[in-house]
Structures are given as C-alpha cells and as structure tokens.
Design a protein around this motif. Sequence first.
Motif, PDB file in Angstrom:
ATOM      1  N   CYS A 327      51.207   4.429  27.150  1.00 39.02           N
ATOM      2  CA  CYS A 327      49.830   4.602  27.610  1.00 39.02           C
ATOM      3  C   CYS A 327      49.402   6.023  27.240  1.00 39.02           C
ATOM      4  CB  CYS A 327      49.737   4.402  29.116  1.00 39.02           C
ATOM      5  SG  CYS A 327      50.487   2.852  29.685  1.00 39.02           S
ATOM      6  N   ILE A 328      48.587   6.123  26.206  1.00 37.04           N
ATOM      7  CA  ILE A 328      48.234   7.428  25.649  1.00 37.04           C
ATOM      8  C   ILE A 328      46.724   7.629  25.760  1.00 37.04           C
ATOM      9  CG2 ILE A 328      48.296   8.884  23.589  1.00 37.04           C
ATOM     10  CD1 ILE A 328      50.710   7.181  22.671  1.00 37.04           C
ATOM     11  N   LEU A 329      46.337   8.790  26.246  1.00 35.21           N
ATOM     12  CA  LEU A 329      44.922   9.111  26.410  1.00 35.21           C
ATOM     13  C   LEU A 329      44.568  10.266  25.479  1.00 35.21           C
ATOM     14  CD1 LEU A 329      43.172   9.533  29.876  1.00 35.21           C
ATOM     15  CD2 LEU A 329      42.505  10.854  27.890  1.00 35.21           C
ATOM     16  N   TYR A 330      43.557  10.061  24.624  1.00 32.54           N
ATOM     17  CA  TYR A 330      43.045  11.120  23.755  1.00 32.54           C
ATOM     18  C   TYR A 330      41.866  11.784  24.467  1.00 32.54           C
ATOM     19  CZ  TYR A 330      45.611   8.976  19.829  1.00 32.54           C
ATOM     20  OH  TYR A 330      46.588   8.464  19.008  1.00 32.54           O
ATOM     21  N   TYR A 331      42.021  13.053  24.809  1.00 33.52           N
ATOM     22  CA  TYR A 331      40.964  13.752  25.565  1.00 33.52           C
ATOM     23  C   TYR A 331      40.171  14.690  24.667  1.00 33.52           C
ATOM     24  CZ  TYR A 331      38.665  17.088  28.617  1.00 33.52           C
ATOM     25  OH  TYR A 331      37.730  17.880  29.216  1.00 33.52           O
ATOM     26  N   SER A 332      38.867  14.750  24.918  1.00 30.94           N
ATOM     27  CA  SER A 332      38.024  15.810  24.353  1.00 30.94           C
ATOM     28  C   SER A 332      36.945  16.130  25.376  1.00 30.94           C
ATOM     29  CB  SER A 332      37.379  15.379  23.030  1.00 30.94           C
ATOM     30  OG  SER A 332      36.374  14.403  23.247  1.00 30.94           O
ATOM     31  N   GLY A 333      36.385  17.342  25.295  1.00 28.42           N
ATOM     32  CA  GLY A 333      35.372  17.760  26.245  1.00 28.42           C
ATOM     33  C   GLY A 333      34.148  16.860  26.251  1.00 28.42           C
ATOM     34  N   GLN A 334      33.844  16.274  25.094  1.00 26.93           N
ATOM     35  CA  GLN A 334      32.677  15.408  25.004  1.00 26.93           C
ATOM     36  C   GLN A 334      32.825  14.169  25.889  1.00 26.93           C
ATOM     37  OE1 GLN A 334      29.775  16.048  23.514  1.00 26.93           O
ATOM     38  NE2 GLN A 334      29.014  14.122  24.362  1.00 26.93           N
ATOM     39  N   ASP A 335      34.074  13.743  26.144  1.00 27.98           N
ATOM     40  CA  ASP A 335      34.315  12.571  26.992  1.00 27.98           C
ATOM     41  C   ASP A 335      33.725  12.773  28.386  1.00 27.98           C
ATOM     42  OD1 ASP A 335      35.701  11.412  24.909  1.00 27.98           O
ATOM     43  OD2 ASP A 335      37.667  12.035  25.641  1.00 27.98           O
ATOM     44  N   VAL A 336      33.801  13.995  28.883  1.00 26.99           N
ATOM     45  CA  VAL A 336      33.275  14.278  30.221  1.00 26.99           C
ATOM     46  C   VAL A 336      31.760  14.079  30.229  1.00 26.99           C
ATOM     47  CG1 VAL A 336      33.045  16.019  32.032  1.00 26.99           C
ATOM     48  CG2 VAL A 336      35.141  15.913  30.682  1.00 26.99           C
ATOM     49  N   LYS A 337      31.094  14.620  29.207  1.00 25.95           N
ATOM     50  CA  LYS A 337      29.632  14.494  29.142  1.00 25.95           C
ATOM     51  C   LYS A 337      29.210  13.037  28.989  1.00 25.95           C
ATOM     52  CE  LYS A 337      28.953  19.124  27.275  1.00 25.95           C
ATOM     53  NZ  LYS A 337      28.449  19.614  28.577  1.00 25.95           N
ATOM     54  N   THR A 338      29.958  12.264  28.191  1.00 26.30           N
ATOM     55  CA  THR A 338      29.641  10.842  28.028  1.00 26.30           C
ATOM     56  C   THR A 338      29.762  10.111  29.354  1.00 26.30           C
ATOM     57  OG1 THR A 338      30.434  10.870  25.734  1.00 26.30           O
ATOM     58  CG2 THR A 338      30.261   8.721  26.803  1.00 26.30           C
ATOM     59  N   ASN A 339      30.822  10.406  30.098  1.00 26.77           N
ATOM     60  CA  ASN A 339      31.012   9.747  31.392  1.00 26.77           C
ATOM     61  C   ASN A 339      29.947  10.164  32.402  1.00 26.77           C
ATOM     62  OD1 ASN A 339      33.342   7.932  31.378  1.00 26.77           O
ATOM     63  ND2 ASN A 339      34.503   9.731  30.774  1.00 26.77           N
ATOM     64  N   GLU A 340      29.524  11.419  32.354  1.00 26.52           N
ATOM     65  CA  GLU A 340      28.445  11.854  33.242  1.00 26.52           C
ATOM     66  C   GLU A 340      27.166  11.074  32.939  1.00 26.52           C
ATOM     67  OE1 GLU A 340      28.315  16.033  32.520  1.00 26.52           O
ATOM     68  OE2 GLU A 340      29.830  16.507  34.040  1.00 26.52           O
ATOM     69  N   PHE A 341      26.896  10.866  31.660  1.00 31.98           N
ATOM     70  CA  PHE A 341      25.721  10.078  31.265  1.00 31.98           C
ATOM     71  C   PHE A 341      25.845   8.647  31.782  1.00 31.98           C
ATOM     72  CE2 PHE A 341      23.924   7.028  28.224  1.00 31.98           C
ATOM     73  CZ  PHE A 341      22.577   7.382  28.297  1.00 31.98           C
ATOM     74  N   LEU A 342      27.034   8.057  31.622  1.00 26.50           N
ATOM     75  CA  LEU A 342      27.247   6.683  32.075  1.00 26.50           C
ATOM     76  C   LEU A 342      27.117   6.569  33.598  1.00 26.50           C
ATOM     77  CD1 LEU A 342      30.264   5.694  29.773  1.00 26.50           C
ATOM     78  CD2 LEU A 342      27.868   5.001  29.530  1.00 26.50           C
ATOM     79  N   ILE A 343      27.559   7.590  34.321  1.00 25.83           N
ATOM     80  CA  ILE A 343      27.425   7.590  35.783  1.00 25.83           C
ATOM     81  C   ILE A 343      25.944   7.566  36.167  1.00 25.83           C
ATOM     82  CG2 ILE A 343      27.664   9.053  37.836  1.00 25.83           C
ATOM     83  CD1 ILE A 343      30.431   9.885  36.754  1.00 25.83           C
ATOM     84  N   GLU A 344      25.157   8.413  35.515  1.00 23.01           N
ATOM     85  CA  GLU A 344      23.725   8.464  35.828  1.00 23.01           C
ATOM     86  C   GLU A 344      23.047   7.135  35.512  1.00 23.01           C
ATOM     87  OE1 GLU A 344      22.186  10.794  37.444  1.00 23.01           O
ATOM     88  OE2 GLU A 344      24.010  11.989  37.576  1.00 23.01           O
TER      89      GLU A 344
END
Length: 616
Positions: A327-344
């Motif tokens: 189970c491997i997760l590729y992280y980047s800072g942009q992922d946080v912004k995308t998720n914030e948009f999806l939350i809104e």
Amino acid sequence: MDKYQVLKETFGYTTFRQGQERLVDSTLSGRDVLGIMPTGAGKSICFQVPALLFPGITIVVSPLISLMKDQVSALNAAGIHAAYINSSLTERQFYKAMDFARQGRYKIIYAAPERLMTESFLALAKEVPISMVAVDEAHCISQWGQDFRPSYLKIVDFIQQLPVRPVLAAYTATATKAVKEDILCILGLQNPDVLVTGYDRKNLYFAVEKPKNKREALLEYLRKNPEKSGVIYCNTRKTVEEVHQQLVQAGYPAVRYHAGLSEEEKKQNQEDFIYDAAPIMVATNAFGMGIDKSNVRFVIHYNMPKDIESYYQEAGRAGRDGEPGECILYYSGQDVKTNEFLIEQQVKNEEFGREEQEVIRERNYERLRKMTFYCFTNECLRDYILRYFGEYGGNYCGNCRSCLTEFQDVDVTEEASGILNMVVTSGQRYGIQAVIDAVHGSDSAKVRQFGLQENSYYGVLKDRTIVRLRQILNDLLVKEYLWLTPGDYPVLKLGEKGREFLQEGDRVQVFLKLPKDQEKAENKQKVQKKRAVENVKYPELFEILRQYRYQMAQKAHIPPYIIFSDKTLREMSTYLPVNREEMLEINGVGTNKYEKYGKAFENLIQDFIYNKNIEK
C-alpha cells in the motif's frame, strides 16, 4: 440445515474466520449486532448465513449499485435466490422483482436506502415476513463518517413502519469511536453484540513516497512488478484519464473507472479487472466497494485521499487472500489543495443548513489534517493508522517504510523554540511559509507584507536550510506542538504541547527522527546543485531573470553575461535560491557578484515563488 452446512455447502468454507461465528450466533439468537471488521474479513458471511437460516426475508441496505449487483450475482451463482431493488432497474424489472418477492422466491433482497420509504417498497415490507435488516457500510449513517449519506437516516423510519421489529445487523470496515457511537445510537440497536475484530492487516506493507515525478515513479514500480495485479487510485476523473492513458501508451494492460463513464464501460472494465484480462485498474474512489478480488497485490494512491478512513478502506483492497500486499501513497503538496477544493464542493452539494455545513466542513478539514500528518510522520505508519481508530499497540511493526528505515534522533530543540516563539510573538496569525521565511531571515514578499522582519525572532534560524525547517515544522504539527486552522488561508496556532514547551524553557528537548542517510542525501543534493542544469524547471522565471539582467546590463553598459551567465540563470530558475547561503551554492555566483547583484535577483525569485504559490 445448520450454520456449518450453510457455510460449507453454499459458500464453500469449512470454518468461520475470526469473529464471524460469534456474530452469526448472536444474530440467530435474535440479538442486534454491530460488526466492525477490516476489508477482506468476510463481513457479508456474517449476515448472509443467518439470512438463509431465518424463516423470513432479509433486507440488506447497501449504498452502491455496483456493490449490490456483485453480491447478488455471487449469491445467485451459489444457488441462492436474491435480488436488488435500485434505480438501475427498468419499471418492468422492478415490478417483476416485487412480485417474486411477494411469492417468497427471495431469501435476500438488497435495497438502496432511498427505496425504503417509497410507497411500493413499504407495501411489500408490510406484506412479507422480514426476519432481519442488515445495514452494510453502516458508517454512512454518521455525519462523522467519511461517506455520510443522509438517505441512510431513512433506515430508522423504515424499521418503525414494520409491523414486527426484525433483528438489526450493522457492519462496516472503518469506524472511529464517534462513528461507532452514532451507529449504535441512530439505528437504535437494542442490547447489541458489538465486535471489533481489529484493524491490523499484518500482511500489508505501508509506505509514503514523495516522488518528484509521480508518473516516472509509477512506471518504475510497474516495471519492477510486471506480474502483479493492483489498483491505482486518483483524486479526480481528469487524473484517472491521464494516468490510464500513460499506462496504455507504455504497454500496460490497464482499465479505468470513474463516475463519468457509461454504465456499460464501467461494468466491462470492472469485469476485465476482476478476471485479470486487465490486471491494473486506474480509478477514483467510486471503485472498490464490494469488489472481492483476492489477488490484488498492490494499491497505489497516486494522490493523497481526504482522510484516513478512506485511505485504509481503499488500501485494504490489497492482499484480501492473506498474502503480502503493498500500500503505497504518492504525496505532493498539491494533493492537499485538491482535497480542500473537494471538501468545499461536497459541503455545497449537501442539503444542510449553514450551521450544519460549517460543522461538516470543520470535521472534514480536521480529518484531512490527520491524513496529511500520516504523510509526514517518521513513526510507524501502521501504528499511526491503528491509533487513529483507537487501537494501541507497539510503535514498531516491521512491515512499513518507517520501520524498515534506519533512523537517528536529531536534537532540534533550538529550531523548535525559534519556530514556536515566532508563531506566538507574531500573534498566531500567519501560515507555514510566512513563519519559515521569517525565522530563516528571508526577505520574501510575505515577510515584507506582514512586517515580520521587525519581529525579534526574525532570522534566528538563518543558518538552517529551508528543507530542514519545513521538516521540523511538519514534525511539530504531527506531534501537536502546533496546529493549522481549516479553510482557504490556514494559519498556525500553538497547541497544548507547544505551550508546555515554551513554559518549561530549556528543561524540555525536542528530537526529530531522520533517516541516517539524510545528511548524506542533503550533501549529495548540494553537490548536484553545483552541476550544470540542462533543463530549466521554471522557464517563465528564467525569462524574467534574463530580461532583468538585460536591463541591468543596459544601464551599466556591460555585456549581460558579465553579470550572470545563462547557465547561472538556469540554475537559479531551477533551484530558486532566496538567501545568501542558497545563492552562493549556484554555479557562477561568487561573494563579489552576490554583493553586487545577488539581492536584486533574490527579490525577483521570492516574488515569483509568492505569486505562483510555490512550496520550496
């Protein structure tokens, strides 16, 4: 027939798995149950076996059409008459299914929660004997769950309409303490047998990676694992399309799955994956619920999910056969912004009042914060997940990236003190980048805008690298010395541990856990920066610097290369130096040239970073 005969003759198993028999026995005795069991633990057996032994019909409430179809198909293939009632049926199919139900042809009927309170379904429920109502994916009933569905609240109304209260059985793979309490309370389970079999899947390996190029990292992984079947999860349909196309072009047998595809294509792609015609599935989180493919050897999250619940449920689709899974997760800072948009977007689309929307928004941002911390912790990843769900064990599992990396504890008390004091003395009003720039002594646009150069802690950590300061600040967030406010413009606030640290003064030490080769890696990075840059990372910045150099040269009546060569500007446009130490690491920048020209170029680079919202 008894439970063992049903288990063997219908499902082909000789023994029950952990927890299954206890839940089956409680259900058959007429007792309500709540089973919290990880993905792949066999939850469906717990309500399907009693359903075949009860005299009446069992209604299974399920949230997804694909999940219903899969389970009904499997039951019919096993010789059990089952049906589903949802929006995918034509009017003729719907009435035919209802007639067969009245005739007693079905032992199990899967129904979407939206169908329960319709006039036709209520009429059926009052005509036929219902022995049990099983609620699959029960976390959907809780506003604190990762997939809250208001339609699940109709289950309670449905139960109250029945002439005789049936046995209630609720099942889910992921439930925090708050979600578990919601399930028990909202469903009104009576004297329930509550069983949590544990979240630990010892056969799964967990890792977080931060690749510079996710596409190359993914292709490299697939090259090393050519025979394996797996799922690649992406946050958006667009990313699914891009990754799928890249894999197909590279010659990999991959299919795609997201809500924007036709039902025909989704069905075909799902079947191709399940039957290994195409062993690689690229999908959004719309894919996976109820998919019982046992030989999934890897689950790669191309983007960080919005919460630990979603991540663990999706990652848990690996290794359902008990064999090793990755189970491997590729992280980047942009992922946080995308998720914030999806939350809104999610909050806007829900039919709630303003206060409820705000509660849900804050809850979702808090879960996103915990998910982000998972990507930065150097502690045992498995232990982090288990603690999130309320399980406590050792802090070493031996089967995750952190546990298999040799670490050393580095004393960062001085750095922690500088960062925490900057946060407090600046009024706890600024975000991560502004605080890091300030303690680093950067003359950035944000520092000037907020007047942080006047703060007494400005520049106290100027001899530390930006990379190291970012690591330390992230660790302070993970360990709750600091916390971030939710929303579009998050700011740093002092946590309880941070207050204790500042009150204790020099009597408390803070350590950062780093891989032992970290220092070597940082030194290697500095050596690499000395080499010529063939490709510019930020060509737009290169043009800005080149134009400025030209104007400066015109005023000084000298050739532009006398100021800085193109090679030097290319390095600046790739590594983004923003202070004297970083600028002097660039090829072609000596002390004299820095004193003469460096500050002006620094300011241009800082403005570019600020305007483009780039994280260094």
